[in-house]
Scaffold this active site. Structure first.
Site, PDB file in Angstrom:
ATOM      1  N   ASN A 117       0.890  -1.088  -0.064  1.00 42.40           N
ATOM      2  CA  ASN A 117       0.012   0.043  -0.223  1.00 42.40           C
ATOM      3  C   ASN A 117       0.847   1.219   0.062  1.00 42.40           C
ATOM      4  OD1 ASN A 117      -2.017   1.928   0.116  1.00 42.40           O
ATOM      5  ND2 ASN A 117      -2.379   1.452   2.505  1.00 42.40           N
ATOM      6  N   TRP A 118       1.218   1.736  -1.081  1.00 37.81           N
ATOM      7  CA  TRP A 118       2.077   2.782  -1.306  1.00 37.81           C
ATOM      8  C   TRP A 118       1.410   4.027  -0.704  1.00 37.81           C
ATOM      9  CZ3 TRP A 118       4.644   2.669  -6.845  1.00 37.81           C
ATOM     10  CH2 TRP A 118       5.596   1.464  -6.945  1.00 37.81           C
ATOM     11  N   LYS A 119      -0.028   4.212  -0.446  1.00 38.15           N
ATOM     12  CA  LYS A 119      -0.527   5.438   0.050  1.00 38.15           C
ATOM     13  C   LYS A 119      -0.101   6.787  -0.928  1.00 38.15           C
ATOM     14  CE  LYS A 119      -0.575   3.545   4.494  1.00 38.15           C
ATOM     15  NZ  LYS A 119      -0.529   3.835   5.954  1.00 38.15           N
ATOM     16  N   HIS A 139      -9.925   1.245   3.968  1.00 40.80           N
ATOM     17  CA  HIS A 139      -8.676   1.363   4.923  1.00 40.80           C
ATOM     18  C   HIS A 139      -9.074   2.556   5.738  1.00 40.80           C
ATOM     19  CE1 HIS A 139      -4.590   2.837   6.001  1.00 40.80           C
ATOM     20  NE2 HIS A 139      -4.312   1.612   5.354  1.00 40.80           N
ATOM     21  N   GLU A 149      -7.448   4.862   6.894  1.00 35.95           N
ATOM     22  CA  GLU A 149      -7.246   6.305   6.448  1.00 35.95           C
ATOM     23  C   GLU A 149      -8.242   6.812   5.517  1.00 35.95           C
ATOM     24  OE1 GLU A 149      -3.207   5.783   5.018  1.00 35.95           O
ATOM     25  OE2 GLU A 149      -2.446   5.474   6.981  1.00 35.95           O
ATOM     26  N   GLU A 178      -6.235  -4.962  10.057  1.00 34.55           N
ATOM     27  CA  GLU A 178      -5.259  -3.934  10.385  1.00 34.55           C
ATOM     28  C   GLU A 178      -5.668  -3.013  11.368  1.00 34.55           C
ATOM     29  OE1 GLU A 178      -2.788  -1.925   7.121  1.00 34.55           O
ATOM     30  OE2 GLU A 178      -4.493  -0.954   7.090  1.00 34.55           O
ATOM     31  N   GLY A 191       1.652   2.441  10.686  1.00 34.23           N
ATOM     32  CA  GLY A 191       2.835   3.292  10.850  1.00 34.23           C
ATOM     33  C   GLY A 191       3.770   3.302  11.990  1.00 34.23           C
ATOM     34  N   SER A 233       2.454  -1.916  10.384  1.00 36.21           N
ATOM     35  CA  SER A 233       3.809  -2.192  10.771  1.00 36.21           C
ATOM     36  C   SER A 233       4.621  -3.587  10.484  1.00 36.21           C
ATOM     37  CB  SER A 233       4.144  -1.874  12.249  1.00 36.21           C
ATOM     38  OG  SER A 233       3.998  -0.433  12.267  1.00 36.21           O
ATOM     39  N   GLY A 291       2.610  -1.007   4.353  1.00 37.17           N
ATOM     40  CA  GLY A 291       2.575   0.244   4.083  1.00 37.17           C
ATOM     41  C   GLY A 291       3.956   0.956   4.149  1.00 37.17           C
TER      42      GLY A 291
HETATM   43  P1  PGA Z   1       2.007   0.507   7.861  1.00 36.72           P
HETATM   44  O1  PGA Z   1       0.905   0.864   6.865  1.00 36.72           O
HETATM   45  O2  PGA Z   1       2.802  -0.830   7.124  1.00 36.72           O
HETATM   46  O3  PGA Z   1       2.964   1.545   7.504  1.00 36.72           O
HETATM   47  O4  PGA Z   1       1.881   0.438   9.155  1.00 36.72           O
HETATM   48  C1  PGA Z   1       0.011  -0.145   6.439  1.00 36.72           C
HETATM   49  C2  PGA Z   1      -1.246   0.176   6.143  1.00 36.72           C
HETATM   50  O5  PGA Z   1      -1.617   1.392   6.425  1.00 36.72           O
HETATM   51  O6  PGA Z   1      -1.975  -0.305   5.302  1.00 36.72           O
END
Ligand code: PGA
Length: 256
Positions: A11-13, A98, A100, A168, A174, A216, A237
């Protein structure tokens, strides 16, 4: 979607900042992802890059995905992207729900509409569920049940072959490997999610849905989670933005 392979979904966001950097990252990941036979790598890049990145690899070990989708395929919806349009530029997967996106106002009902539209269009859906914190009375389980049940409302069992569920938890996103879920906690979540799926569908169908973990996931914790957490892969992520870290995750997963 192969059931035998582990799924490593990047997930490159909102990264990288431009197409040139996205191509560089893709090409560095491709060196490893194109030869890790036991892994299905999925790169969920910003949607504007999908078509260009898709041209850089012609096999099936790497597939492209989007990070969100709308529930209509045309009409007066300024700024939205439809499942059919995403598919037409090479997306095979889409992340839905997600945290976010939910933080920006996406409701359980929106998630459900997106799921149905994406599955109907033939996309593989990476559904995210996760609690923001855990409490001693285990109310978070009620919250997770609600997220999962409402996402699946009206989703017929025929579509489950294109569904991946990501546990998740927001408290693990993060951070670093030490803050991620433990293999024991993941094992419990695995049982919990399977139980809900079995209540809604048949046991066989419920057991065919891959369950992956996000939050993470890093080279330091994937081995243990894979060996003892009974999971089918990871949604990665920040570690997917550094090719060497992501490639290490691919290698570790491929070796298990
Ligand atoms: P992260 O993000 O690996 O940086 O915790 C995962 C995600 O939000 O999909």
């Amino acid at each position: 979607m192969s059931k035998q392979k582990k799924l490593i979904i990047a997930n490159w966001k909102l990264n990288p900042e431009n197409l040139k950097d996205a191509k560089k990252l893709f090409s560095d990941i491709k060196k490893v992802a194109s030869r890790t036979q036991k892994v299905q790598t999925v790169i969920c890049s910003p949607s504007v890059y999908i078509s260009e990145l898709n041209k850089m690899y012609s096999g099936h070990r790497i597939e492209m995905g989007a990070q969100d989708v709308f529930w209509e395929n045309k009409g007066k919806h300024t700024g939205e992207l439809s499942p059919v349009a995403l598919k037409s530029v090479g997306a095979k997967y889409v992340i839905i729900g997600h945290s976010e996106r939910r933080a920006l106002g996406e409701s359980n009902a929106d998630v459900n509409k997106k799921m149905i539209a994406a599955l109907k269009a033939g996309l593989n859906v990476v559904l995210c569920i996760g609690e923001s914190k855990r409490d001693s009375q285990a109310l978070y389980l009620k919250f997770l049940r609600e997220e999962l049940e409402s996402a699946l409302s009206g989703v017929s069992k025929n579509y489950l072959k294109n569904l991946i569920i990501t546990y998740e938890p927001l408290w693990a996103i993060g951070k670093s490997a030490d803050d991620a879920v433990s293999s024991h906690q993941m094992h419990e979540m695995y049982i919990f999610i399977r139980k809900i799926l079995t209540e809604i569908y048949t046991k066989n169908t419920a057991f065919s849905v891959p369950i992956i973990y996000g939050g993470s996931a890093e080279p330091d914790n994937v081995k243990e989670l894979l060996s003892s957490g009974e999971i089918d892969g990871f949604l990665v992520g920040h570690a997917s933005l550094k090719a060497d870290e992501f490639n290490e995750i691919l290698e570790i997963t491929n070796s298990i």
